[in-house]
Design an enzyme around this catalytic site. Sequence first.
Site, short mmCIF file in Angstrom:
data_model
loop_
_atom_site.label_atom_id
_atom_site.label_comp_id
_atom_site.label_asym_id
_atom_site.label_seq_id
_atom_site.Cartn_x
_atom_site.Cartn_y
_atom_site.Cartn_z
CB ALA A 183 -0.91 0.01 1.22
CE LYS A 230 10.87 7.17 15.17
NZ LYS A 230 11.61 6.87 13.92
CD GLU A 239 14.87 -5.59 18.26
OE1 GLU A 239 15.38 -4.58 18.79
OE2 GLU A 239 14.57 -6.62 18.88
CB VAL A 257 13.84 1.31 19.92
CG1 VAL A 257 14.90 1.97 20.78
CG2 VAL A 257 12.44 1.72 20.39
N GLY A 266 17.20 1.17 15.20
CA GLY A 266 17.55 0.57 13.92
C GLY A 266 17.90 -0.91 14.00
CG ASP A 293 13.20 9.73 16.80
OD1 ASP A 293 12.45 9.09 16.04
OD2 ASP A 293 14.29 9.28 17.22
CE LYS A 344 14.06 6.21 17.48
NZ LYS A 344 15.31 6.66 16.80
N GLY A 347 18.55 4.48 9.04
CA GLY A 347 18.89 4.18 7.66
C GLY A 347 18.08 3.01 7.13
#
Length: 447
Positions: free
Chosen positions: A55, A116, A140, A143, A145, A212, A216, A314
């Site tokens: 989607a 998050k 997982e 938080v 990466g 952000d 987390k 990333g």
Amino acid sequence: MNPPPKPVAPSIEGPLKVALLGCGVVGAQVARLILDQADDLAARIGCPIELVGIAVANADRDRAGLERALFTTDAPGLVSRGDLDVVIEVIGGVDPCRELLLTAIEHGASIVTANKALLAAHGQELFDAAERRGVDLYFEAAVAGAIPIIRPLRESLVGDAITEVMGIVNGTTNYILDQMCSTGASFADALAEAQSLGFAEADPTADIEGLDAAAKASILASLAFHTRIRGDEVYHEGIADLDSSDVAAALAMGFQVKLLAIAELTDDDTVSVRVHPAMVPNDHPLASVKGANNAIFIHSREAGSLMFLGPGAGGAPTASAVMGDLVTVARNRVRGVAGPATSTYCARKVAPIGEAMSRYFLRFEVRDEPGVLAGAAQIFAEHRVSVQTVQQSTAEAVARDDGLSATLGMLTHEAREADLQSCVRDLAASDFVCGAIRVLRVVGLGA
């Protein structure tokens, strides 16, 4: 008493069906990994998986290596089709993701998400829905990466008593602060470089204001202390107000400046959870975390101190975490079970920021005249803030219309936040302090 969760019904007649919500940097990487590693994934899971739909907002845009037939703009229709085993969400934000994931759960799909903000705001609602339906909710990638931090908190350390989680959980701010400390760059220049390299968004507000990291921190604290903590319950300060003089003062004392997320279990069994810049000694492991990397410490009563370090953002690192969750959830579907639920049985209270304990470094300009140190010391004593060391820089003495001024630097012992803030207000109101008082918390020196 609620009835036991209904076991999931695995797709034993054919491959497990997977839908993907979002196809940006992370989503595109996840889609390609599912398609390119199909044979390996089937061997690890014990059953093939099939990507049946993606989607997106614009289904006509060309996406290299991905067939256009996979794409749809009808996200509600995709998640409610009724035959999905797993829905992967990498759109981000609260709306429309909340309703989409609740719909997917209602129709029997397990969830893998990197969101998050959604978990910080509505995590309990989603966890409750997944438990009622007997499906998985794994996160997982939400938080740090690629760093495996959620599963250790949720499973590996669940038999231990965690007392503190602390670390760097935002790669953008760590890159900016690393540049300011290592090159002397201004905040504005370091931010511009981070944006040019793709480490910061065009609108960096969520990162540089600590939002952000606060989301987390709420997730980590909820898992560590078995207590549902929302993102809006986390005290947060960002790094936008830091300037080169703050960094230079910290470096001169043997410290680096980092934006830290800290969650602690207090002596009175409340949870102190906060995000703010802090001075970290050069010999502390967090001081050596460079660039856009993340690092998280866990302190527990039995295991002691553990550190997790790695790339925190990333496309590839985040996709790695998503794929790990996908394999775990898919294995559970094949077995016809759901993984462990997230426990929030403690219902501990979140302590106000005024109750937090920390050490502090204060830097301010004062009149260069007799009695100033005694006056400052009296104010600190009145507010029960003990000063460990005092630095007076006569080299920075400057001429003012009403005489000379100099810079004082004061490093405190551990003090209560409310006492420190009262001390700062009285210092600012005194007749010997000139200008603003700069305050940084200090971490890693002990009490």
